[in-house]
Design a protein around this motif. Structure first.
Motif, PDB file in Angstrom:
ATOM      1  N   ASP A  53      38.176  49.992  58.056  1.00  0.00           N
ATOM      2  CA  ASP A  53      39.238  49.637  57.124  1.00  0.00           C
ATOM      3  C   ASP A  53      39.364  48.135  56.895  1.00  0.00           C
ATOM      4  O   ASP A  53      39.782  47.693  55.828  1.00  0.00           O
ATOM      5  N   SER A  54      38.980  47.338  57.910  1.00  0.00           N
ATOM      6  CA  SER A  54      39.180  45.886  57.788  1.00  0.00           C
ATOM      7  C   SER A  54      38.345  45.311  56.636  1.00  0.00           C
ATOM      8  O   SER A  54      38.708  44.288  56.052  1.00  0.00           O
ATOM      9  N   ARG A  55      37.236  45.974  56.279  1.00  0.00           N
ATOM     10  CA  ARG A  55      36.439  45.513  55.132  1.00  0.00           C
ATOM     11  C   ARG A  55      37.289  45.505  53.868  1.00  0.00           C
ATOM     12  O   ARG A  55      37.219  44.590  53.051  1.00  0.00           O
ATOM     13  N   LEU A  56      38.103  46.557  53.714  1.00  0.00           N
ATOM     14  CA  LEU A  56      38.952  46.653  52.519  1.00  0.00           C
ATOM     15  C   LEU A  56      40.079  45.625  52.560  1.00  0.00           C
ATOM     16  O   LEU A  56      40.428  45.039  51.539  1.00  0.00           O
ATOM     17  N   ASP A  57      40.656  45.425  53.755  1.00  0.00           N
ATOM     18  CA  ASP A  57      41.708  44.415  53.896  1.00  0.00           C
ATOM     19  C   ASP A  57      41.170  43.061  53.458  1.00  0.00           C
ATOM     20  O   ASP A  57      41.797  42.344  52.673  1.00  0.00           O
ATOM     21  N   ASP A  58      39.993  42.703  53.984  1.00  0.00           N
ATOM     22  CA  ASP A  58      39.405  41.399  53.661  1.00  0.00           C
ATOM     23  C   ASP A  58      39.101  41.298  52.166  1.00  0.00           C
ATOM     24  O   ASP A  58      39.409  40.276  51.536  1.00  0.00           O
ATOM     25  N   ALA A  59      38.519  42.356  51.620  1.00  0.00           N
ATOM     26  CA  ALA A  59      38.153  42.334  50.199  1.00  0.00           C
ATOM     27  C   ALA A  59      39.394  42.163  49.328  1.00  0.00           C
ATOM     28  O   ALA A  59      39.373  41.450  48.322  1.00  0.00           O
ATOM     29  N   GLU A  60      40.513  42.803  49.736  1.00  0.00           N
ATOM     30  CA  GLU A  60      41.730  42.723  48.936  1.00  0.00           C
ATOM     31  C   GLU A  60      42.322  41.305  48.963  1.00  0.00           C
ATOM     32  O   GLU A  60      42.709  40.763  47.931  1.00  0.00           O
ATOM     33  N   VAL A  61      42.350  40.704  50.155  1.00  0.00           N
ATOM     34  CA  VAL A  61      42.875  39.342  50.269  1.00  0.00           C
ATOM     35  C   VAL A  61      42.026  38.381  49.428  1.00  0.00           C
ATOM     36  O   VAL A  61      42.554  37.539  48.691  1.00  0.00           O
ATOM     37  N   GLN A  62      40.693  38.532  49.512  1.00  0.00           N
ATOM     38  CA  GLN A  62      39.803  37.658  48.735  1.00  0.00           C
ATOM     39  C   GLN A  62      40.021  37.840  47.237  1.00  0.00           C
ATOM     40  O   GLN A  62      40.121  36.870  46.487  1.00  0.00           O
ATOM     41  N   LEU A  63      40.095  39.104  46.814  1.00  0.00           N
ATOM     42  CA  LEU A  63      40.276  39.393  45.384  1.00  0.00           C
ATOM     43  C   LEU A  63      41.583  38.787  44.876  1.00  0.00           C
ATOM     44  O   LEU A  63      41.636  38.168  43.813  1.00  0.00           O
ATOM     45  N   ASP A  64      42.631  38.964  45.671  1.00  0.00           N
ATOM     46  CA  ASP A  64      43.945  38.437  45.320  1.00  0.00           C
ATOM     47  C   ASP A  64      43.892  36.915  45.135  1.00  0.00           C
ATOM     48  O   ASP A  64      44.411  36.370  44.169  1.00  0.00           O
ATOM     49  N   THR A  65      43.231  36.246  46.081  1.00  0.00           N
ATOM     50  CA  THR A  65      43.114  34.789  46.026  1.00  0.00           C
ATOM     51  C   THR A  65      42.329  34.358  44.794  1.00  0.00           C
ATOM     52  O   THR A  65      42.743  33.442  44.067  1.00  0.00           O
ATOM     53  N   VAL A  66      41.178  35.015  44.555  1.00  0.00           N
ATOM     54  CA  VAL A  66      40.340  34.646  43.406  1.00  0.00           C
ATOM     55  C   VAL A  66      41.119  34.830  42.102  1.00  0.00           C
ATOM     56  O   VAL A  66      41.064  33.979  41.213  1.00  0.00           O
ATOM     57  N   CYS A  67      41.881  35.937  41.998  1.00  0.00           N
ATOM     58  CA  CYS A  67      42.677  36.178  40.784  1.00  0.00           C
ATOM     59  C   CYS A  67      43.684  35.053  40.560  1.00  0.00           C
ATOM     60  O   CYS A  67      43.821  34.550  39.447  1.00  0.00           O
ATOM     61  N   ASN A  68      44.390  34.675  41.630  1.00  0.00           N
ATOM     62  CA  ASN A  68      45.374  33.594  41.495  1.00  0.00           C
ATOM     63  C   ASN A  68      44.708  32.288  41.077  1.00  0.00           C
ATOM     64  O   ASN A  68      45.245  31.539  40.249  1.00  0.00           O
ATOM     65  N   GLN A  69      43.521  32.025  41.645  1.00  0.00           N
ATOM     66  CA  GLN A  69      42.797  30.801  41.278  1.00  0.00           C
ATOM     67  C   GLN A  69      42.412  30.824  39.801  1.00  0.00           C
ATOM     68  O   GLN A  69      42.537  29.823  39.101  1.00  0.00           O
ATOM     69  N   ILE A  70      41.936  31.978  39.340  1.00  0.00           N
ATOM     70  CA  ILE A  70      41.510  32.078  37.936  1.00  0.00           C
ATOM     71  C   ILE A  70      42.698  31.875  37.002  1.00  0.00           C
ATOM     72  O   ILE A  70      42.602  31.151  36.014  1.00  0.00           O
ATOM     73  N   ILE A  71      43.834  32.504  37.314  1.00  0.00           N
ATOM     74  CA  ILE A  71      45.015  32.325  36.452  1.00  0.00           C
ATOM     75  C   ILE A  71      45.401  30.846  36.408  1.00  0.00           C
ATOM     76  O   ILE A  71      45.669  30.283  35.352  1.00  0.00           O
ATOM     77  N   ALA A  72      45.397  30.198  37.587  1.00  0.00           N
ATOM     78  CA  ALA A  72      45.802  28.792  37.648  1.00  0.00           C
ATOM     79  C   ALA A  72      44.818  27.903  36.888  1.00  0.00           C
ATOM     80  O   ALA A  72      45.218  26.994  36.168  1.00  0.00           O
ATOM     81  N   LYS A  73      43.521  28.184  37.025  1.00  0.00           N
ATOM     82  CA  LYS A  73      42.505  27.295  36.458  1.00  0.00           C
ATOM     83  C   LYS A  73      42.286  27.575  34.965  1.00  0.00           C
ATOM     84  O   LYS A  73      42.221  26.654  34.160  1.00  0.00           O
ATOM     85  N   ARG A  74      42.193  28.868  34.611  1.00  0.00           N
ATOM     86  CA  ARG A  74      41.809  29.206  33.235  1.00  0.00           C
ATOM     87  C   ARG A  74      43.001  29.454  32.314  1.00  0.00           C
ATOM     88  O   ARG A  74      42.842  29.532  31.116  1.00  0.00           O
ATOM     89  N   GLN A  75      44.179  29.683  32.928  1.00  0.00           N
ATOM     90  CA  GLN A  75      45.363  29.996  32.129  1.00  0.00           C
ATOM     91  C   GLN A  75      45.044  31.002  31.025  1.00  0.00           C
ATOM     92  O   GLN A  75      45.238  30.725  29.839  1.00  0.00           O
ATOM     93  N   PRO A  76      44.538  32.174  31.436  1.00  0.00           N
ATOM     94  CA  PRO A  76      44.124  33.162  30.436  1.00  0.00           C
ATOM     95  C   PRO A  76      45.327  33.739  29.700  1.00  0.00           C
ATOM     96  O   PRO A  76      46.454  33.694  30.196  1.00  0.00           O
ATOM     97  N   THR A  77      45.093  34.242  28.489  1.00  0.00           N
ATOM     98  CA  THR A  77      46.152  34.887  27.712  1.00  0.00           C
ATOM     99  C   THR A  77      45.666  36.268  27.268  1.00  0.00           C
ATOM    100  O   THR A  77      44.506  36.626  27.467  1.00  0.00           O
ATOM    101  N   ALA A  78      46.582  37.044  26.681  1.00  0.00           N
ATOM    102  CA  ALA A  78      46.283  38.356  26.078  1.00  0.00           C
ATOM    103  C   ALA A  78      45.402  39.219  26.977  1.00  0.00           C
ATOM    104  O   ALA A  78      45.683  39.349  28.169  1.00  0.00           O
TER     105      ALA A  78
END
Lengths: 238, 238
Positions: A53-78
């Motif tokens: 299960d820890s593989r999924l925990d790690d993958a989720e934390v990483q995905l969450d972080t990457v998403c936040n970084q992308i929103i902050a950096k790219r400021q995507p819309t629509a």
């Protein structure tokens, strides 16, 4: 944005989707192995699921972080913004679905420990097959951004809920007729509940697919309403 | 951004927070009324709770939409972005917590229908009080952006889980000793499960508070680790 920035951003969105599909693949495998461990009384396989299960925990934390970084950096819309937010929510659902696979494995281990001759009923196998099927279809719909296919998953969830209630009623009858089955029946009930919740998470993944591709929040409306909305949107050329 | 735009944006963020606190207030009320309906065998109050859930559904859909609009329009970064995303996630948790209040009310109605002399145990009352307490504290921590207070809520959840397991074990013993209690025990088990999940949602609200104010994803680390991180951050002047 300059053209190379746009291309870079597209690659980032593709990477997000791949991460979700990779997580989805792990959840499917965890679920399948938990059920196989149950059917074959394979304690090693069940332990393997519990440790995985820890593989999924790690993958989720990483995905969450990457998403936040992308929103902050790219400021995507629509639609781009919907992809990032939808991916973030989907990652969370998959991680929670993975927790349920662990619960199933744990209940399976207890069942085989306490009741060496335990065999799961046909109904429980059906429930697990249907939940796995929903999970697979919701991930397919996600990969193809197919909101009509996602609506089918919402419908399937209603059937799985009905199957789950029927199993619960049957188990209550067993317990009442023969109180010696109480302990085993409760473990099966826990397992059925965990399977039913995997189906709920698959439903949530499908809801996210519709949110991403059609911009609709469909959590509180009927499947028929969702379908007619989607068909009208398609006709209107959106 | 021009100064009046910044002020406008601050007002929008304040509006988001008020919406969350309003939803939290409804959930608290729903939970309290569900439990009161159970204690006093008040069928009208229980029906009232079951019918009140749509307010939370609507509030959640609206909050979700407003958050997406703000992200698209304001393109927030850093702490502002975390507020919007954290608020969106918190709204979803509160809406789900509200669903559990309905489940509790429904189970309470079945219990009083089938067993006119039913009285809930002291343990069940404790469990409900502790879950409500967690909910209240997580909303307080949210209102004050207090991540250390939020960490206390994570710790309280471990206690609630232990209480829940103890209630379950006791109910299993009852059922085995006297199979006539199977039906009532299973309803109580459903109710205890729903209460325990309200506590889980309160925990998730607290996790979001820490994410918003400290930028940490704490879903898979221990309370002690969370606390020492927070204290170190404070020392470092973040």
């Amino acid at each position: 944005m300059a053209e190379h920035t746009i291309k870079q951003f597209d690659l980032e969105l593709d990477d997000l989707k791949s991460r979700v599909l990779l997580m989805g693949g792990i959840v499917e495998q965890q679920m399948r192995q938990a059920m196989q461990g149950l059917y074959e009384a394979d304690q090693n396989l069940l332990t393997h699921v519990e440790q995985g299960d820890s593989r999924l925990d790690d993958a989720e934390v990483q995905l969450d972080t990457v998403c936040n970084q992308i929103i902050a950096k790219r400021q995507p819309t629509a639609i781009d913004l919907r992809i990032v937010i939808g991916v973030q929510k989907t990652g969370l659902e998959l991680e929670k679905a993975g927790n349920k696979a662990v619960k199933i494995a744990r209940a399976a281990r207890v069942l085989h420990d306490k009741h060496p001759f335990f065999t799961p009923s046909v109904e429980l196998r059906h429930l697990a097959e249907d939940a796995l099927d929903m999970l697979r279809k919701s991930l397919d719909a996600f990969a193809r951004s197919d909101s009509l296919a996602a609506a089918d998953v919402l419908q399937a969830d209603d059937m799985v809920d009905a199957e789950y209630r029927s199993i619960t009623r049957q188990l209550i009858t067993f317990m009442m007729e023969d109180p010696r089955t109480i302990s085993v029946s409760l473990e099966i009930m826990n397992m059925a509940k965990a399977i039913e919740r995997v189906a709920d998470h698959a439903r949530a993944v499908a809801e996210n697919v519709i949110y991403i591709s059609a911009g609709m929040n469909v959590r509180h409306i009927s499947v028929d309403q969702v379908r007619s909305h989607l068909v009208n949107q398609e006709k209107a050329g959106h």
